[in-house]
Structures are given as structure tokens and as C-alpha cells.
Design an enzyme around this catalytic site. Sequence first.
Site, mmCIF file in Angstrom:
data_model
loop_
_atom_site.group_PDB
_atom_site.id
_atom_site.type_symbol
_atom_site.label_atom_id
_atom_site.label_comp_id
_atom_site.label_asym_id
_atom_site.label_seq_id
_atom_site.Cartn_x
_atom_site.Cartn_y
_atom_site.Cartn_z
ATOM 1 N N CYS A 164 37.109 49.166 37.577
ATOM 2 C CA CYS A 164 36.907 49.366 39.070
ATOM 3 C C CYS A 164 35.802 50.491 39.250
ATOM 4 O O CYS A 164 35.512 50.643 40.440
ATOM 5 C CB CYS A 164 37.908 49.694 39.945
ATOM 6 S SG CYS A 164 39.114 48.059 40.235
ATOM 7 N N HIS A 221 45.765 49.151 38.368
ATOM 8 C CA HIS A 221 44.791 48.016 38.342
ATOM 9 C C HIS A 221 45.587 46.890 38.291
ATOM 10 O O HIS A 221 46.544 46.688 37.273
ATOM 11 C CB HIS A 221 43.770 48.269 37.086
ATOM 12 C CG HIS A 221 42.751 47.093 37.237
ATOM 13 N ND1 HIS A 221 41.617 47.367 37.980
ATOM 14 C CD2 HIS A 221 42.828 45.934 36.596
ATOM 15 C CE1 HIS A 221 40.832 46.057 37.822
ATOM 16 N NE2 HIS A 221 41.610 45.357 36.988
ATOM 17 N N CYS A 222 45.581 45.845 38.980
ATOM 18 C CA CYS A 222 46.227 44.616 38.728
ATOM 19 C C CYS A 222 45.325 43.394 37.986
ATOM 20 O O CYS A 222 44.071 43.165 38.549
ATOM 21 C CB CYS A 222 46.455 43.730 40.213
ATOM 22 S SG CYS A 222 47.427 42.343 39.847
ATOM 23 N N CYS A 280 44.723 40.109 40.262
ATOM 24 C CA CYS A 280 43.870 40.276 41.260
ATOM 25 C C CYS A 280 42.478 40.765 40.974
ATOM 26 O O CYS A 280 41.393 40.767 41.579
ATOM 27 C CB CYS A 280 44.531 40.994 42.417
ATOM 28 S SG CYS A 280 46.013 40.179 42.831
ATOM 29 N N CYS A 320 42.158 47.447 41.770
ATOM 30 C CA CYS A 320 43.008 48.455 42.002
ATOM 31 C C CYS A 320 43.873 48.389 43.197
ATOM 32 O O CYS A 320 43.092 48.232 44.443
ATOM 33 C CB CYS A 320 42.548 49.868 41.839
ATOM 34 S SG CYS A 320 42.057 50.344 40.130
ATOM 35 N N HIS A 341 52.698 42.364 40.682
ATOM 36 C CA HIS A 341 52.162 41.014 41.128
ATOM 37 C C HIS A 341 53.067 40.009 40.923
ATOM 38 O O HIS A 341 53.676 39.524 40.154
ATOM 39 C CB HIS A 341 50.860 40.665 40.054
ATOM 40 C CG HIS A 341 49.977 39.376 40.659
ATOM 41 N ND1 HIS A 341 49.015 39.776 41.449
ATOM 42 C CD2 HIS A 341 50.367 38.034 40.591
ATOM 43 C CE1 HIS A 341 48.596 38.419 41.847
ATOM 44 N NE2 HIS A 341 49.415 37.273 41.391
ATOM 45 N N CYS A 342 53.518 39.177 42.273
ATOM 46 C CA CYS A 342 54.488 38.399 42.344
ATOM 47 C C CYS A 342 54.132 36.859 42.562
ATOM 48 O O CYS A 342 53.297 36.350 43.359
ATOM 49 C CB CYS A 342 55.186 38.600 43.809
ATOM 50 S SG CYS A 342 56.648 37.648 44.163
ATOM 51 N N CYS A 382 49.657 40.252 45.148
ATOM 52 C CA CYS A 382 50.073 41.508 44.413
ATOM 53 C C CYS A 382 51.011 42.444 45.591
ATOM 54 O O CYS A 382 50.330 42.627 46.755
ATOM 55 C CB CYS A 382 48.653 42.396 44.039
ATOM 56 S SG CYS A 382 48.999 43.708 42.861
#
Length: 282
Positions: A80, A90-91, A94, A97, A104-105, A111
Amino acid sequence: VAYLIIFHILFVLFVWTYWKSIFTLPVQPAKKYHMSYADQERYENEERPEVQRQILAEIARKLPVYTRTGSGGIRFCDRCQLIKPDRCHHCSVCAVCVLKMDHHCPWVNNCIGFSNYKFFLLFLAYSLLYCLYIAATVFKYFIQYWTGELTNGRSKFHVLFLLFVAVMFFVSLMFLFGYHCWLVSRNRSTLEAFSAPVFQNGPDKNGFNLGFVKNLQQVFGEEKKLWLLPIASSQGDGHFFPMRALCESQNPLLANEEQWEDDGIDAEPHGKVTLKAISCVL
């Protein structure tokens, strides 16, 4: 009629919190945390890691950033291209950040972070109550099934299936909700529970723990009338969080601070950070 009224109240709250958990987008860091084009070009053209660390430290001096990497460097996201705020991660799903990222569900396909963590907790709570209420109200007919008083064959299948599903989800949600209640009481995220945040004086798993009441207020806000409703009321903007005062005598990694400064990570003096943390707590 009483059963139906209570059922639909729980059902509406369950669907409302589920909806908010799904469609509340995770909040990303503000523009001031992104590297400018000149800094980005200077950082990418530099091949020496120690000089890159100095560039990041120079940029971070202007930002309220107090957590560090495991080696003592500034937390930087190369995907990012930004300096990570405290508790930001950071995900990979997705691809952004997320401020105060928890996890993350897959249940909500979103997220969970600063923007929707309260909604996620309420979703777990109302799901738990919803399953418990269904199991409690159908248990009477489950007893009638075993005693032979329930003669309708189709009703037998419905009663058995409904009770089994309700109890199964209740047990699984009970453990998940209990775990997140423990996290809230300690002011930790799921990621921080597995890996303690690192401050300028070293890792501290209780670095953001301000006490039970203040920890609750950070997630649910100071307006108690909004605690049980899926309405945004969390404190702050997700970029900065009050920290408890770090005790030098209890921190075995203080000796590494001089080494970090020699490497070019001399951000703000320790005394200034400690005074800021004390003032935040007070």
C-alpha cells in the site's frame, strides 16, 4: 404472542448487526500516512536497508506512530506504500491496510477492524441469544417427542432438526463470543493476542490495556444507551490509541533502544512517549 414478540425483536437485532458487519467497509489509513511520490522514489531507489530505515524513521517523526516491527523498525506496508498506524495491518484478502485490524471473517465476508468491530461483537451476542431462545422454546416439544406425546411425524423431524442446529450453533458461538469478550477486556485484537505489539521499548502485550472500563469504552463508546445498538460509537478515529505507561524496570528490552537509535530509528525520545501515554491514561 409473547414468544413471537421476543423472537422478532431478537431476529431484527440479529439481522441488523449481521447486515452492519457485512456492509460496513473497513477503514483505511488517512492520506498523511501514505508516502509522497518523492519519498517513495527515494525509498525505492535506495538499496541499503539501513538507509531505508532512516528514510522511514524521518517520515514517521511527523506521525503519531509508536509501534515498531520486531527488529525495531518503522512498520511500513510495501504493497500500500504507507506508514502503518498503530494496530493497523494489511489484509491479504481485502488487499488493503485496515485500521485496528482484528481478522478477516469468512462468516461475514468482510475484514473486521476499527469500523465494524463493535457490530461484529453485537452480531455474536445476538446470534448467541437467538440460538438460545430457539433452543429454550423448542425444548418443550423435544420432551414431548421422547415421551410420545408428539404424534405428528413431520413435526418430529422439524423439532429434532431445529433443536440440534440451535444447540450446535449456540455452543460454537459461546466459545467465540467468550474469547472476544476476553480480548475486549484486555484491549487486544486477535492479531495482538497471537503476536504482542512492539513499542519503542520492546514488545508489550498489555501496551493498550487501560483497565476494564476504559477498554470497553474504546469499543462501545461512552454513551451507554448506544452500547446494545449497531450504531457507530467507538472512540477515536482508528489512527491513534491511548497507551498505558511502560515501566522501564519491567521491560527487559530497554537495552535494545540504543541499538535501534544507532540503526537510524531514533524517533521520539522515550520520555516523551511515556509522558504522552501517562497523559492519555489520566
